[in-house]
Design an enzyme around this catalytic site. Sequence first.
Site, PDB file in Angstrom:
ATOM      1  N   GLY A 195       0.808  -1.218   0.000  1.00  0.00           N
ATOM      2  CA  GLY A 195       0.000   0.000   0.000  1.00  0.00           C
ATOM      3  C   GLY A 195       0.841   1.268   0.000  1.00  0.00           C
ATOM      4  O   GLY A 195       0.505   2.252  -0.670  1.00  0.00           O
ATOM      5  N   THR A 196       1.938   1.263   0.735  1.00  0.00           N
ATOM      6  CA  THR A 196       2.760   2.472   0.831  1.00  0.00           C
ATOM      7  C   THR A 196       3.319   2.837  -0.536  1.00  0.00           C
ATOM      8  O   THR A 196       3.192   3.986  -0.989  1.00  0.00           O
ATOM      9  CB  THR A 196       3.908   2.250   1.850  1.00  0.00           C
ATOM     10  OG1 THR A 196       3.326   1.906   3.105  1.00  0.00           O
ATOM     11  CG2 THR A 196       4.776   3.480   1.990  1.00  0.00           C
ATOM     12  N   GLN A 234      -7.674  -0.489   3.120  1.00  0.00           N
ATOM     13  CA  GLN A 234      -8.546  -1.089   4.139  1.00  0.00           C
ATOM     14  C   GLN A 234      -9.906  -1.490   3.572  1.00  0.00           C
ATOM     15  O   GLN A 234     -10.645  -2.244   4.209  1.00  0.00           O
ATOM     16  CB  GLN A 234      -8.750  -0.131   5.322  1.00  0.00           C
ATOM     17  CG  GLN A 234      -7.501   0.118   6.142  1.00  0.00           C
ATOM     18  CD  GLN A 234      -7.045  -1.104   6.939  1.00  0.00           C
ATOM     19  OE1 GLN A 234      -7.776  -2.091   7.112  1.00  0.00           O
ATOM     20  NE2 GLN A 234      -5.823  -1.066   7.431  1.00  0.00           N
ATOM     21  N   HIS A 267      -1.523  -7.975   2.596  1.00  0.00           N
ATOM     22  CA  HIS A 267      -1.511  -8.466   3.987  1.00  0.00           C
ATOM     23  C   HIS A 267      -2.699  -7.984   4.807  1.00  0.00           C
ATOM     24  O   HIS A 267      -2.870  -8.401   5.945  1.00  0.00           O
ATOM     25  CB  HIS A 267      -0.174  -8.154   4.682  1.00  0.00           C
ATOM     26  CG  HIS A 267       0.050  -6.736   5.085  1.00  0.00           C
ATOM     27  ND1 HIS A 267      -0.015  -6.329   6.394  1.00  0.00           N
ATOM     28  CD2 HIS A 267       0.363  -5.626   4.369  1.00  0.00           C
ATOM     29  CE1 HIS A 267       0.261  -5.021   6.469  1.00  0.00           C
ATOM     30  NE2 HIS A 267       0.488  -4.588   5.249  1.00  0.00           N
ATOM     31  N   CYS A 296       1.704   2.030  12.815  1.00  0.00           N
ATOM     32  CA  CYS A 296       2.934   2.817  12.708  1.00  0.00           C
ATOM     33  C   CYS A 296       3.057   3.793  13.871  1.00  0.00           C
ATOM     34  O   CYS A 296       4.141   4.217  14.218  1.00  0.00           O
ATOM     35  CB  CYS A 296       2.955   3.627  11.417  1.00  0.00           C
ATOM     36  SG  CYS A 296       2.248   2.749  10.060  1.00  0.00           S
TER      37      CYS A 296
HETATM   38  C1  PLP Z   1      -5.205   2.799   4.764  1.00  0.00           C
HETATM   39  C2  PLP Z   1      -3.818   2.266   4.619  1.00  0.00           C
HETATM   40  N1  PLP Z   1      -3.055   2.679   3.592  1.00  0.00           N
HETATM   41  C3  PLP Z   1      -1.808   2.228   3.396  1.00  0.00           C
HETATM   42  C4  PLP Z   1      -1.250   1.302   4.259  1.00  0.00           C
HETATM   43  C5  PLP Z   1       0.150   0.815   4.010  1.00  0.00           C
HETATM   44  O1  PLP Z   1       0.116  -0.450   3.434  1.00  0.00           O
HETATM   45  P1  PLP Z   1       1.426  -1.378   3.432  1.00  0.00           P
HETATM   46  O2  PLP Z   1       1.590  -1.866   4.834  1.00  0.00           O
HETATM   47  O3  PLP Z   1       1.085  -2.496   2.485  1.00  0.00           O
HETATM   48  O4  PLP Z   1       2.543  -0.559   2.944  1.00  0.00           O
HETATM   49  C6  PLP Z   1      -2.000   0.839   5.359  1.00  0.00           C
HETATM   50  C7  PLP Z   1      -1.403  -0.107   6.329  1.00  0.00           C
HETATM   51  O5  PLP Z   1      -1.697  -0.038   7.515  1.00  0.00           O
HETATM   52  C8  PLP Z   1      -3.319   1.327   5.532  1.00  0.00           C
HETATM   53  O6  PLP Z   1      -4.073   0.923   6.548  1.00  0.00           O
END
Ligand code: PLP
Length: 387
Positions: free
Chosen positions: A75-76, A182, A204, A328
Amino acid sequence: MLAPDQIIYLDNNATTQVDPAALEEMLPFLTSYYGNPSSGYRFGSQVRKAIDLARERVAALVRCEPSEIVFTSGGTESNNAAVNSALQRDPERQHIVTTAVEHSATYRHCQYLAKQGCAVSFASVDGEGNLDLDHLEAELRPETAIISGMWANNETGVIFPVEKIAEIARRRRLLFHTDGVQAVGKLPIRLADGLANSCSMSAHKLHGPKGVGALYINRRSAYRPSLIGGNQENARRAGTENVAAIVGFGKAAERAMEMAGQESTNVRALRDRFENTILAQVPSSFVNGNRAARLPNTSSLSFSGIESDAALMLLDRRNLCCSAGSACLSGSLEPSHVLRAMDLAEERLRGSLRFSFSRFNTEADVDQGIEIVPHVIAKLRSMQTTV
Ligand SMILES: Cc1ncc(COP(=O)(O)O)c(C=O)c1O
């Protein structure tokens, strides 16, 4: 090491258990089928076929064309890449409109870009975490490059009106990116109608492996890749694919589709029984966020007179996993920017805990949760009054 059968895992918005069916499909790609998917011989092309199947499965889950799915590291990366692409398209358009409650994968990235000279506006939310659409629209400028707004909030579960944001973006001829991390696997998603130009996903969060995700890119949208190198992912994301993880993501997406209706009903029932019992048993406890427009698995609660980090410690001693805001932020004493943006009273900010459920939770988990949580809150409150 704590074994999974020793814990009560109520932190599924942080990450989820890998579905055994996904793991089973992954394993051969870590052992026998190690060919490079870009290689021309069959030992490589058979791996390419497995990636193609995963792409079809992920596309089916979010109802788009397989060619619109680009596999990423999660996601990041997907969120960063979508915003970076928009900024690279036109040097005259260096303004981003996002929201005050995005995950740090967007929020901190935008703060970083602001330091680099980009203009960023953060649209506000009300006390229940609902997006202020008028504020978002008022922030748009001729030099706006993109609107980036999440589909569902990771801390409160509040669902944003993505159709309405998309409508504003269309009217103003702007790019719209949504962080669907999410939402995907928890809500019905249909990207085919061109709702957004791009949408992030992460395996994940839906019982796939960590370190893999996807960016949906609408086939009519121009895209500037962040990673430059080989021609993988149709030249939209260079680098040899994380094959086993992609295969696992595909299987997890297929499982999410199979379970969809039943899963959200069951998970919602677990969440509601947990939440209603806690609210009834613990005085001065509150739900954070709009209870009606929420993910079915998320319960963000605040308890007055406690500190969430102390609660997390006591809950951990009882083997109950939950979080104080996003994963985080846990461990830092700074209250979450999400709850702060909702303008909650200081006491509610300090005493917030997030519980999030999945299809692997059981009634027994809820039973244990509703026994442990009130006990821990009462203990913390009694410690405060005796000091
Ligand atoms: C809404 C949202 N965006 C992005 C992310 C980041 O995803 P990733 O852990 O796959 O980088 C998260 C992870 O907690 C998330 O909840």
